[in-house]
Structures are given as C-alpha cells and as structure tokens.
Design an enzyme around this catalytic site. Structure first.
Site, PDB file in Angstrom:
ATOM      1  N   GLU A  64       0.840  -1.193   0.000  1.00  0.00           N
ATOM      2  CA  GLU A  64       0.000   0.000   0.000  1.00  0.00           C
ATOM      3  C   GLU A  64       0.884   1.256   0.000  1.00  0.00           C
ATOM      4  O   GLU A  64       0.628   2.212  -0.734  1.00  0.00           O
ATOM      5  CB  GLU A  64      -0.897  -0.022   1.232  1.00  0.00           C
ATOM      6  CG  GLU A  64      -1.797   1.183   1.371  1.00  0.00           C
ATOM      7  CD  GLU A  64      -2.255   1.354   2.810  1.00  0.00           C
ATOM      8  OE1 GLU A  64      -2.272   0.366   3.564  1.00  0.00           O
ATOM      9  OE2 GLU A  64      -2.582   2.500   3.173  1.00  0.00           O
ATOM     10  N   ASP A  68       0.771   3.748  -3.130  1.00  0.00           N
ATOM     11  CA  ASP A  68       0.398   5.132  -2.888  1.00  0.00           C
ATOM     12  C   ASP A  68       1.369   6.076  -3.592  1.00  0.00           C
ATOM     13  O   ASP A  68       0.963   7.036  -4.255  1.00  0.00           O
ATOM     14  CB  ASP A  68       0.405   5.380  -1.372  1.00  0.00           C
ATOM     15  CG  ASP A  68       0.250   6.835  -1.013  1.00  0.00           C
ATOM     16  OD1 ASP A  68      -0.856   7.364  -1.179  1.00  0.00           O
ATOM     17  OD2 ASP A  68       1.243   7.449  -0.576  1.00  0.00           O
ATOM     18  N   ASP A 135      -7.125   0.965   0.693  1.00  0.00           N
ATOM     19  CA  ASP A 135      -5.789   0.432   0.975  1.00  0.00           C
ATOM     20  C   ASP A 135      -5.441  -0.680  -0.015  1.00  0.00           C
ATOM     21  O   ASP A 135      -4.335  -0.730  -0.553  1.00  0.00           O
ATOM     22  CB  ASP A 135      -5.719  -0.140   2.395  1.00  0.00           C
ATOM     23  CG  ASP A 135      -5.932   0.930   3.458  1.00  0.00           C
ATOM     24  OD1 ASP A 135      -5.930   2.125   3.098  1.00  0.00           O
ATOM     25  OD2 ASP A 135      -6.101   0.570   4.634  1.00  0.00           O
ATOM     26  N   GLU A 138      -4.620   0.704  -3.478  1.00  0.00           N
ATOM     27  CA  GLU A 138      -3.235   1.179  -3.574  1.00  0.00           C
ATOM     28  C   GLU A 138      -2.256   0.014  -3.622  1.00  0.00           C
ATOM     29  O   GLU A 138      -1.306   0.014  -4.407  1.00  0.00           O
ATOM     30  CB  GLU A 138      -2.905   2.087  -2.389  1.00  0.00           C
ATOM     31  CG  GLU A 138      -3.586   3.444  -2.480  1.00  0.00           C
ATOM     32  CD  GLU A 138      -3.250   4.358  -1.305  1.00  0.00           C
ATOM     33  OE1 GLU A 138      -3.310   5.581  -1.480  1.00  0.00           O
ATOM     34  OE2 GLU A 138      -2.941   3.839  -0.216  1.00  0.00           O
TER      35      GLU A 138
END
Lengths: 262, 262
Positions: A64, A68, A135, A138
C-alpha cells in the site's frame, strides 16, 4: 470453447482453483495476466487476515505504501500534462480529489478488487471504516507496478482507472467549500456548529492559525492554515471525512445485522 | 582536444554560450546530455526570476510538483526493496528523512544545481529561506523525468543522488527525538520551553491531541498526534525546522552584508 478461453485455461493450468479464479480476476481488471501471482495475493491480504493466519504472513501495508507513491506520481504527471496552464496549487488540489481515501474506496469496489480482499470476517465491521478497500486499491497498484513495470502500470492507471471511473471535468468544477458543506450537514442533523480560533503562531508575515470546530459545544476537530479561512477549510474537510467514514461503517454494520437476521 | 570533448562540442554546437554551459553542467550532473534543454531551463528558473522577466514566463513550481511525486515514488520503491522486513511506518519515516526540504537543499548545493538557479538577486535573502535549492532539486528531477523517462530518471536518482550523497545506515541509526533536541537548543539559547495540551478531539479509541510549544511563554508551534508523545514530537520537529531555516536565512543575510561591505 473459444480459443481465447482455451489460451487462458492453458496459461493458468498450473494454478489451483482458487489461484485460477484470482488470476482470471486480475486479467479482467488489468487486461494483462499476472506474471507473479504472489504479489497480487499479498495486495489483497488485509492485516486482519494476516493476523489470523499466524505471524508468518504479512498484510498488504507495505504494498500500500509503495502503491500510494506510484499512484501519486502517475496522477501527478497526468494532471501536469492535462493542464499545462494551471499552477501547482491547482494540480495538487485536483490530485487529492482523485486519490483521496474515499474515492479509492469507491474505485476498489467498482473494479472488483473489493470482492477479492481477504480479511478476517469477524472483524469486518471494525475494519471496514478504516478504508480497507482504498488500501487494497493502492496495494494492487503497487503489486502491478512490481509485476509489470512503470509504463504498463501507468497505462493501467490512466486507461483503466482514470479514464473509466473519473469525470475530470466534474472533479474540477465541483466547488470545494468544506465549511459550507459542514454547515449544511449540521442543519440537516439539527446540530450547532461553531468555528473558534484557539491559537495563532509564527511571525506577522507568516502567521498560522489553529481553528477548532465545536459541534454542540464539544470539540470535534482542529485545522491549521496561514489564514483563518484556510484553517477553517482544513478543519471542516477533516471533520467531513470523519463523518463520512463513520456513516459508511454504520451502514456496513446495518448490512451485517440484516445478513445475520436472514 | 580529446575525442570525448570534441564529441560534446559537436553535440552542443547549435547552442549559444549560455546554453552550452548549462548543457555541459547537466551532462556532468546526470551523466547524460539533455535532449530538451528547455525543460532544464525551466527547472532552474525560480519564481523571482520569472516575475522579473515579465508575466510571460513561469517559474519552476509546476516542475517541482511533478519532481516531488516522481522522487517520492523512486525512493519509496528503493526502500521497499532495500528493507524487505521493515513495516510501512519505518519506510515512510526513512523516506521523509531522505526527501525532506533540508536534505534536498543540501543535495542541490552539493551536486551543483544551486549555482545554476536563476533568481532575482535583489530578493535573494527573502527567498533563500524558502528553500529555493530544494525546490530546484525537485524541479530538476521532474525535468529529467520528462526528458529521459522513468527508468533513466530512476537510475539517476539511485546511482547519482542516493548512492553518492546519502549514508543510509547513518540515516536509519540517527535517533529521531525532536523533543530532546529542542530542549537542548533551548538550553543553549537560554530560553524556557514548555509543552502544553491545548485540545483533545475524537472518540476514546481514536483520540487526537493538539500540543502547543511555548518558548519563553510565547506560543511558537503546535502539533497533532494520536498520543501526547507523538503530538509533542510533531510540534518539536516543525519548530526545529523553522529554527533551522531562520538560522540559514540569517547566515545568508550576513554573507550578503559582508559582500556589500567589500
């Protein structure tokens, strides 16, 4: 059997049934078959499932973190090129409207990543408000980046995610006045809302304000900014986000209760 | 003339003298010749220079926005692979120690981007504390990314920037206790420092604290966090950053005064 299905069946013939289903889902979501299925398995493994299965396995938090950053870079370049005459403040604002937790939660559900997530069902309610979907979204981007490299990942994000699921014009036009949205919410809910300056800091040239929002007289959220208006907006934005996630968790709870009573 | 210099002279023969110097500097910094020199010219043009030259020209802020995102993604992946057993909190923390404003300011000066920056000299003092160097460093990464693509940019960042200018082991080991550093500073400067909780918000499970630091009784900075300790650390970190940039600006001012008195 059509030849394309035959080809897929042949490609995935060494997988067990569960992995085969996952590989086909990834093919449908991304348009490409997974090269390293383990990455995607990790991307959809929520911390709650990792905990249950024992200390040997990790959740998707590391992926994640990577996803991101990759997603942020891809969207940054996309907007940089899409809006050659807009300043960086505008680009930053529009980017945050695209990659915020709420919109990533929606996106994960829309493209079918939501259904793939492995989590501890007993803790579903507890976790759902913590943006498990966003989450995983990502983490999935992180996995796809590691599996297929930057340019295929960029093409996936731009062509399959942004182009299909975001109305950029509407995102740009949507007025971003958090304070007035919060006041509307308070009126609907019959609550009193007050904004108070609780601190000022810094020199005269560069003064920062801390605003606190009180709901029915109770401190609910603070925000900082280099003007009172900006600090109010920041505080209102954070509080609206909190209200939305709480509402989503309550709705999820209700769903679960309904399911149990069936 | 050695053949490599001949080759460079031939490559850059259509540039004027100023552009030729810039192209050679870029070649020295990145190891590759610029394909689109305009990108780099924009990367080193500070807003103050853009304002002076008239409204037609922009500064490097847009490229800085792009470079920040690209640099963040590259460093995120680097740490993700370098530390396979560390959690995302650790990775995030180490990344912020590498790409923070202060370390990018240093980096820009070290690799020679500092000298290239175009700015309005009259406003130098005013701007220097606003991290003109770090901004140009990020903008340069953005320009290089647009000029050479993701993988060459990644190789530049990892091999020329990180490998040569960061001691990762030391970065990881360096204890990050902002509060005790601030207290040490206060003792040296003979100032009183106090930490006060000025607000608490959120539910019991997810309570957030707002801490204000007072220097000689005057409000100096606030910080938020989900524990008092974290809020104190956040406030102390921000205040230390402010103290450092103010000190750098003062040093710059002194340099300028010395130069004028010569």
């Amino acid at each position: 059997m059509p030849s394309v299905l035959k080809k897929i069946a042949s490609l995935f013939r060494f997988y067990n049934e569960k992995d085969k289903r996952l590989a086909i889902a990834i093919l449908q979501i991304t348009g490409r078959r997974p090269l390293n299925l383990k990455l995607y398995k990790l991307a959809i493994r929520h911390a709650s499932a990792a905990e249950v299965s024992g200390s040997g396995k990790n959740g998707n938090e590391r992926l994640e973190y990577l996803g991101d950053a990759i997603l942020g870079a891809i969207v940054a370049e996309y907007l940089f090129k899409k809006f050659p005459y807009k300043d960086e403040g505008f680009l930053t604002e529009i980017r945050s409207r695209i990659v915020n937790r709420e919109s990533l939660n929606d996106l994960a559900r829309k493209i079918g990543i939501g259904e793939l997530i492995e989590f501890d069902a007993k803790r579903r309610v507890h976790y759902s408000h913590k943006s498990m979907y966003g989450d995983a979204m990502e983490a999935f981007v992180g996995a796809y980046y590691l599996d297929r490299g930057f340019y295929e990942c960029k093409s996936f994000v731009l062509n399959r995610l942004i182009a299909n699921h975001f109305d950029l014009e509407q995102i740009v036009q949507s007025e971003l006045n958090h304070k007035s949205r919060l006041i509307e919410w308070a009126q609907r809910e019959n609550k009193q809302v007050r904004f108070e300056v609780i601190a000022e800091q810094g020199s005269n040239h560069h003064k920062e304000f801390i605003i606190q929002i009180l709901i029915d007289g109770e401190p609910a959220m603070t925000g900082n900014g280099f003007s009172k208006k900006k600090a109010e907006q920041a505080a209102a934005a954070k509080l609206l986000e909190q209200i939305r996630t709480a509402a989503a968790a309550a709705a999820q709870q209700q769903n679960n209760n309904l399911a149990e009573n069936k």
